[in-house]
Design a protein around this motif. Structure first.
Motif, mmCIF file in Angstrom:
data_model
loop_
_atom_site.group_PDB
_atom_site.id
_atom_site.type_symbol
_atom_site.label_atom_id
_atom_site.label_comp_id
_atom_site.label_asym_id
_atom_site.label_seq_id
_atom_site.Cartn_x
_atom_site.Cartn_y
_atom_site.Cartn_z
ATOM 1 N N GLU A 1 39.664 38.891 51.998
ATOM 2 C CA GLU A 1 39.825 39.481 50.718
ATOM 3 C C GLU A 1 40.054 38.282 49.587
ATOM 4 O O GLU A 1 39.508 38.545 48.651
ATOM 5 C CB GLU A 1 41.120 40.462 50.832
ATOM 6 N N LYS B 1 37.885 37.742 46.488
ATOM 7 C CA LYS B 1 38.273 37.827 45.146
ATOM 8 C C LYS B 1 37.905 36.494 44.585
ATOM 9 O O LYS B 1 37.578 36.266 43.309
ATOM 10 C CB LYS B 1 39.849 38.153 45.328
ATOM 11 N N TYR C 1 34.374 36.583 43.772
ATOM 12 C CA TYR C 1 34.048 37.464 42.534
ATOM 13 C C TYR C 1 34.551 36.804 41.240
ATOM 14 O O TYR C 1 33.628 36.741 40.315
ATOM 15 C CB TYR C 1 34.876 38.609 42.969
#
Length: 529
Positions: free
Chosen positions: A48, A52, A55
């Motif tokens: 994650e 992230k 992203y």
């Protein structure tokens, strides 16, 4: 009993040991599952975090791309003039011709190679020849002869089939060659016609024919590469007498300038925000665009002037907009300039400051182009009248219209006086000059912008030089006039425009005079005997 009790104790101990082992295995399994679950959780958390991070990196990269595109856009807008200075704007007439050769004749492999012709020996050699032993076998000779006959028949059949297929191949090859020759002939006709047309076009251009000059310069401007959003819509006219190219050009509106100054990624909001450009900066950039298009267009047509057919360029540029007061379409002009080739070619466009350069050239520039504050074009495009041509070109189509050159000096001065009276001036004829022109003093009765106007007319067959403009300017000073207007039936030389550019003098040539007369209900013509 004692032995039995000892056995039971052993069994119990073994059972207890196995239970301990099972319990230990169960605990180890549970600990392993807990470890695996924790590892999976840690990996999930890491994934994650990585996702992230990726992203965020992608959003930052997206922001960088937007800023790069924005910077390129600004660079293109500021580089409108610089771009054309790096290329040769001249259109080669040879490049307009068809120079490539027609394709070679290529025969497909399937029909290019002749078929192999059958040979009788190939068929006979397949038959086993008789020897001393086989000749003694009853019936062998008969069978051998029968086989020879069959082989010859097969050869004949093969030969017929070969000839049929070979004929088909030759027919197909001839058909392809015939089609190729026809296509080549049509191509050569097209090349000949096109190249003859280009030769005729070049000859017309170099001979100074108006339509050819307009078409040539249209090609020059159409080839000019602008950034996206520039209309590149224009009209051209050419005045042969003064070798004057008139350009009416559509500009992009102020939306061509990006209102965004910078893009920023706000991590806490996960959004790309915009920092907006200051209004004054937008105004300055748009003014620079207008100036850049003006200087670029004039440079392009003059650099491309390989026939030396242009002495003067008149450039006026407008935008399409909506009048906020009426809601109707409007076309306010934001810039207008008349410049001689000699003066423009004396500029170093790599080093000029565009706005200062235009002021020095006497351009009329809107003080607030983003607000569409209009200026008056130096020359109304529609005033370049096609009827203003030589006698041999238009005499037959102009029957029934009065020829201004046939008027006597008094009639001509009255015509000019009446024209400006109809246009709203209080025009009074004062005196006639020896050369047949007219001096007329008129008054523009509008407050503030009005005042005394000196009008002089020259019914000339030759181009009006600078001396007449100087005379008019002297008359203005003597009369204390606010403005001077010089009207002629012919045209003006470059030196006349140069003298008048920064003075309150308006020069109206023969085409402009015919246009103003027509707008005021007088249809006329100008024919030189």
């Amino acid at each position: 009993m004692a032995r039995r009790s000892g056995l039971m104790a052993t069994i119990a101990r073994e059972a207890a040991r196995q239970a301990r082992i099972s319990e230990a295995e169960r605990k180890r399994y549970e600990r392993e599952q807990i470890r695996i679950a924790k590892e999976q959780q840690r990996q999930h958390i890491q994934n994650e975090k990585d996702a992230k991070l990726r992203y965020i990196e992608s959003r930052i990269e997206e922001t960088d791309d937007l800023n790069y595109e924005l910077a390129e856009r600004i660079k293109d807008l500021y580089g409108i003039l610089d771009h054309t200075l790096q290329v040769n704007d001249m259109v080669s007439f040879n490049s307009l011709k068809i120079n490539e050769k027609f394709r070679d004749f290529i025969v497909p492999t399937s029909i290019s190679v002749p078929l192999t012709k059958p040979q009788l020996d190939d068929y006979i050699n397949k038959i086993k020849s008789p020897n001393l032993f086989t000749k003694l076998i009853p019936g062998f000779e008969k069978k051998y002869q029968s086989a020879l006959i069959e082989a010859k028949q097969q050869y004949e059949n093969g030969l017929v089939l070969y000839e049929a297929k070979e004929n088909e191949r030759l027919v197909a090859k001839d058909r392809l060659k015939s089609e190729y020759d026809q296509e080549k002939y049509m191509f050569e006709i097209k090349v000949r016609d096109r190249n003859l047309e280009i030769d005729a076009f070049e000859e017309s251009y170099r001979n100074g024919e108006r339509e050819a000059i307009i078409d040539y310069n249209a090609m020059v401007l159409e080839r000019s590469e602008y950034p996206a959003g520039f209309p590149q819509i224009f009209r051209l006219a050419y005045i042969s007498d003064s070798k004057e190219l008139v350009i009416d050009y559509e500009l992009p509106n102020k939306d061509i300038v990006p209102t965004t100054m910078e893009y920023r990624y706000v991590k806490t909001k996960d959004e790309i925000s915009e920092k907006f450009r200051k209004i004054q900066e937008i105004k300055n950039m748009y003014s620079d665009v207008v100036a850049g298009v003006t200087l670029r267009t004039i440079h392009e047509v003059l650099e491309a002037d390989q026939g030396n057919v242009i002495d003067v360029v008149v450039f006026s540029a407008y935008v399409h907009s909506v009048d906020p007061a009426t809601g109707k379409d409007s076309m306010p002009y934001l810039i207008s300039i008349r410049v001689t080739k000699e003066k423009f070619e004396g500029l170093d466009l790599n080093r000029v400051e565009k706005s200062v350069c235009l002021r020095n050239l006497g351009a009329q520039v809107s003080p607030r182009p983003t607000e569409l504050q209009a200026v008056k074009p130096i020359l109304e495009f529609d005033m370049v009248d096609k009827r203003f041509v030589e006698h041999e070109d238009m005499l037959g189509s102009l029957q029934g219209l009065p020829n201004l050159m046939e008027l006597n000096p008094y009639e001509f001065e009255m015509l000019v006086t009446d024209l400006f009276a109809r246009m709203g001036l209080d025009a009074k004829l004062t005196r006639s000059s020896k050369d047949g022109g007219v001096d007329c003093v008129a008054f523009d009765t509008r407050p503030i912008v009005g005042g005394k106007v000196v009008i002089q007319a020259k019914r000339y067959k030759n181009t009006v030089g600078v001396s007449a403009v100087r005379d008019l300017y002297g008359t203005m000073l003597n009369e204390g006039a606010n403005k001077g207007i010089l009207v002629t039936t012919k045209s003006y030389g470059p030196d006349a425009y140069e003298f008048a550019k920064d003075k309150p003098i308006e020069l109206i040539d023969g085409g402009g005079l015919l246009y103003l007369l027509e707008k005021n209900g007088i249809n006329a013509r100008i024919i030189f005997e």
